[in-house]
Design a protein around this motif. Sequence first.
Motif, PDB file in Angstrom:
ATOM      1  N   LEU A 125      36.386  33.974  32.705  1.00  0.00           N
ATOM      2  CA  LEU A 125      35.704  32.933  33.465  1.00  0.00           C
ATOM      3  C   LEU A 125      36.705  32.059  34.202  1.00  0.00           C
ATOM      4  CD1 LEU A 125      33.174  31.843  30.689  1.00  0.00           C
ATOM      5  CD2 LEU A 125      32.743  33.397  32.602  1.00  0.00           C
ATOM      6  N   GLY A 126      36.259  31.493  35.305  1.00  0.00           N
ATOM      7  CA  GLY A 126      37.095  30.542  36.034  1.00  0.00           C
ATOM      8  C   GLY A 126      38.016  31.196  37.027  1.00  0.00           C
ATOM      9  N   SER A 127      39.130  30.526  37.291  1.00  0.00           N
ATOM     10  CA  SER A 127      40.032  31.004  38.328  1.00  0.00           C
ATOM     11  C   SER A 127      41.400  31.395  37.838  1.00  0.00           C
ATOM     12  CB  SER A 127      40.171  29.979  39.435  1.00  0.00           C
ATOM     13  OG  SER A 127      39.757  28.731  39.128  1.00  0.00           O
ATOM     14  N   GLY A 128      41.525  31.771  36.594  1.00  0.00           N
ATOM     15  CA  GLY A 128      42.819  32.193  36.074  1.00  0.00           C
ATOM     16  C   GLY A 128      43.207  33.586  36.535  1.00  0.00           C
ATOM     17  N   THR A 129      44.388  33.989  36.123  1.00  0.00           N
ATOM     18  CA  THR A 129      44.889  35.327  36.418  1.00  0.00           C
ATOM     19  C   THR A 129      44.663  36.193  35.185  1.00  0.00           C
ATOM     20  OG1 THR A 129      46.532  34.452  37.941  1.00  0.00           O
ATOM     21  CG2 THR A 129      46.928  36.651  37.079  1.00  0.00           C
ATOM     22  N   VAL A 130      44.095  37.388  35.392  1.00  0.00           N
ATOM     23  CA  VAL A 130      43.778  38.282  34.282  1.00  0.00           C
ATOM     24  C   VAL A 130      44.273  39.683  34.578  1.00  0.00           C
ATOM     25  CG1 VAL A 130      41.733  36.949  33.615  1.00  0.00           C
ATOM     26  CG2 VAL A 130      41.478  38.878  35.165  1.00  0.00           C
ATOM     27  N   ASN A 131      44.488  40.434  33.529  1.00  0.00           N
ATOM     28  CA  ASN A 131      44.766  41.858  33.638  1.00  0.00           C
ATOM     29  C   ASN A 131      43.476  42.560  33.222  1.00  0.00           C
ATOM     30  OD1 ASN A 131      47.490  40.476  33.059  1.00  0.00           O
ATOM     31  ND2 ASN A 131      48.010  42.452  33.953  1.00  0.00           N
ATOM     32  N   ALA A 132      42.737  43.049  34.203  1.00  0.00           N
ATOM     33  CA  ALA A 132      41.384  43.552  34.000  1.00  0.00           C
ATOM     34  C   ALA A 132      41.355  45.080  34.024  1.00  0.00           C
ATOM     35  CB  ALA A 132      40.467  42.980  35.085  1.00  0.00           C
ATOM     36  N   ALA A 133      41.089  45.673  32.876  1.00  0.00           N
ATOM     37  CA  ALA A 133      41.029  47.136  32.752  1.00  0.00           C
ATOM     38  C   ALA A 133      39.871  47.681  33.589  1.00  0.00           C
ATOM     39  CB  ALA A 133      40.848  47.512  31.286  1.00  0.00           C
ATOM     40  N   PRO A 134      40.036  48.815  34.203  1.00  0.00           N
ATOM     41  CA  PRO A 134      41.155  49.745  34.115  1.00  0.00           C
ATOM     42  C   PRO A 134      42.269  49.472  35.128  1.00  0.00           C
ATOM     43  CG  PRO A 134      39.443  50.757  35.411  1.00  0.00           C
ATOM     44  CD  PRO A 134      38.921  49.402  34.986  1.00  0.00           C
ATOM     45  N   PHE A 135      42.212  48.328  35.796  1.00  0.00           N
ATOM     46  CA  PHE A 135      43.198  47.990  36.826  1.00  0.00           C
ATOM     47  C   PHE A 135      44.171  46.932  36.320  1.00  0.00           C
ATOM     48  CE2 PHE A 135      39.142  49.157  38.870  1.00  0.00           C
ATOM     49  CZ  PHE A 135      39.536  50.409  39.320  1.00  0.00           C
ATOM     50  N   ASP A 136      44.525  47.020  35.059  1.00  0.00           N
ATOM     51  CA  ASP A 136      45.354  46.000  34.425  1.00  0.00           C
ATOM     52  C   ASP A 136      46.832  46.102  34.772  1.00  0.00           C
ATOM     53  OD1 ASP A 136      45.264  48.385  33.020  1.00  0.00           O
ATOM     54  OD2 ASP A 136      45.095  47.447  31.056  1.00  0.00           O
ATOM     55  N   ALA A 137      47.227  47.101  35.563  1.00  0.00           N
ATOM     56  CA  ALA A 137      48.629  47.228  35.963  1.00  0.00           C
ATOM     57  C   ALA A 137      49.042  46.128  36.940  1.00  0.00           C
ATOM     58  CB  ALA A 137      48.882  48.595  36.597  1.00  0.00           C
ATOM     59  N   VAL A 138      48.072  45.521  37.612  1.00  0.00           N
ATOM     60  CA  VAL A 138      48.342  44.458  38.578  1.00  0.00           C
ATOM     61  C   VAL A 138      47.418  43.284  38.246  1.00  0.00           C
ATOM     62  CG1 VAL A 138      48.299  43.805  41.018  1.00  0.00           C
ATOM     63  CG2 VAL A 138      49.020  46.105  40.363  1.00  0.00           C
ATOM     64  N   PRO A 139      47.967  42.092  38.021  1.00  0.00           N
ATOM     65  CA  PRO A 139      47.120  40.935  37.683  1.00  0.00           C
ATOM     66  C   PRO A 139      46.145  40.579  38.809  1.00  0.00           C
ATOM     67  CG  PRO A 139      49.437  40.457  37.272  1.00  0.00           C
ATOM     68  CD  PRO A 139      49.386  41.754  38.018  1.00  0.00           C
ATOM     69  N   LEU A 140      44.963  40.158  38.408  1.00  0.00           N
ATOM     70  CA  LEU A 140      43.930  39.723  39.339  1.00  0.00           C
ATOM     71  C   LEU A 140      43.818  38.206  39.270  1.00  0.00           C
ATOM     72  CD1 LEU A 140      41.366  39.946  41.125  1.00  0.00           C
ATOM     73  CD2 LEU A 140      40.075  40.430  39.047  1.00  0.00           C
ATOM     74  N   ASN A 141      44.037  37.540  40.413  1.00  0.00           N
ATOM     75  CA  ASN A 141      43.822  36.104  40.516  1.00  0.00           C
ATOM     76  C   ASN A 141      42.344  35.903  40.815  1.00  0.00           C
ATOM     77  OD1 ASN A 141      43.500  33.454  41.296  1.00  0.00           O
ATOM     78  ND2 ASN A 141      45.361  33.393  42.535  1.00  0.00           N
ATOM     79  N   MET A 142      41.570  35.596  39.776  1.00  0.00           N
ATOM     80  CA  MET A 142      40.126  35.509  39.930  1.00  0.00           C
ATOM     81  C   MET A 142      39.694  34.416  40.891  1.00  0.00           C
ATOM     82  SD  MET A 142      38.642  36.592  36.196  1.00  0.00           S
ATOM     83  CE  MET A 142      37.483  35.298  36.291  1.00  0.00           C
ATOM     84  N   GLY A 143      40.478  33.375  41.028  1.00  0.00           N
ATOM     85  CA  GLY A 143      40.134  32.299  41.942  1.00  0.00           C
ATOM     86  C   GLY A 143      39.911  32.778  43.361  1.00  0.00           C
ATOM     87  N   LYS A 144      40.595  33.862  43.759  1.00  0.00           N
ATOM     88  CA  LYS A 144      40.424  34.392  45.115  1.00  0.00           C
ATOM     89  C   LYS A 144      39.039  34.988  45.322  1.00  0.00           C
ATOM     90  CE  LYS A 144      45.228  35.142  46.148  1.00  0.00           C
ATOM     91  NZ  LYS A 144      46.216  36.017  46.739  1.00  0.00           N
ATOM     92  N   LEU A 145      38.387  35.393  44.249  1.00  0.00           N
ATOM     93  CA  LEU A 145      37.045  35.956  44.376  1.00  0.00           C
ATOM     94  C   LEU A 145      36.001  34.880  44.675  1.00  0.00           C
ATOM     95  CD1 LEU A 145      36.986  38.408  41.341  1.00  0.00           C
ATOM     96  CD2 LEU A 145      37.582  38.929  43.709  1.00  0.00           C
ATOM     97  N   TRP A 146      36.316  33.641  44.303  1.00  0.00           N
ATOM     98  CA  TRP A 146      35.315  32.575  44.441  1.00  0.00           C
ATOM     99  C   TRP A 146      35.533  31.742  45.696  1.00  0.00           C
ATOM    100  CZ3 TRP A 146      33.781  35.532  41.075  1.00  0.00           C
ATOM    101  CH2 TRP A 146      34.337  35.710  39.816  1.00  0.00           C
ATOM    102  N   LEU A 147      36.521  32.042  46.490  1.00  0.00           N
ATOM    103  CA  LEU A 147      36.782  31.260  47.709  1.00  0.00           C
ATOM    104  C   LEU A 147      35.817  31.680  48.800  1.00  0.00           C
ATOM    105  CD1 LEU A 147      40.688  31.318  47.815  1.00  0.00           C
ATOM    106  CD2 LEU A 147      39.203  29.459  47.122  1.00  0.00           C
ATOM    107  N   TRP A 148      34.775  30.943  48.946  1.00  0.00           N
ATOM    108  CA  TRP A 148      33.795  31.240  49.987  1.00  0.00           C
ATOM    109  C   TRP A 148      33.336  29.956  50.568  1.00  0.00           C
ATOM    110  CZ3 TRP A 148      28.910  29.475  48.600  1.00  0.00           C
ATOM    111  CH2 TRP A 148      28.689  29.254  47.239  1.00  0.00           C
TER     112      TRP A 148
END
Length: 192
Positions: free
Chosen positions: A169-192
């Motif tokens: 939840l929120g805008s942190g950076t996560v390693n999300a399987a199965p794409f955990d080789a590269v961190p995902l900055n979740m905050g970029k998904l909510w910028l609208w």
Amino acid sequence: MGDGNGSGKGKSVSYAVLEDVPPTKVGEIIEGELVVSPRPASPHARAATKLGGWLDGPFDEGSNGPGGWIFLFEPELRFPALGDALVPDVTAWRRERMPRMPDVPYFSLAPDWACEVVSDVTQAWDRGPKMRVYARAGVEWLWFIDPLGEGLEIHRLQEGQWRLHGVHLGSGTVNAAPFDAVPLNMGKLWLW
């Protein structure tokens, strides 16, 4: 037409009904029922677009990442053995299963990963009947992204059952399987 409140069990429609769905709508056959939804709203479309942008370079092209995947936005998936036709928001196939992109109007090879960006309109179908169809088709990973609730939910299919793999939840950076080789900055998904 489905309204998100029924199971559709016991009904059956043919793929031909999809030809009558207006281009301003998304038509799917889910557990034997025609379900027509509006095109995605801007927060939904933006989250899917930003997610696709993050996945493309490292996982599809292999730029600063492992590669090995083919991604598509809103492909039509038809599973003739099941009678279903789904349109996930984003999907991916491992290249060892689909080495090249075929020139086809729809895909019958189940993807390895699917992502549904949920909304009030689609959530009941996405988390219920569509989730069951993905399991029967053998999709290994299923993500739900909630742009308004700012959340990512990851499920993995194990022994024919969905197992919750993680919730972020929120805008942190996560390693999300199965794409955990590269961190995902979740905050970029909510910028609208």
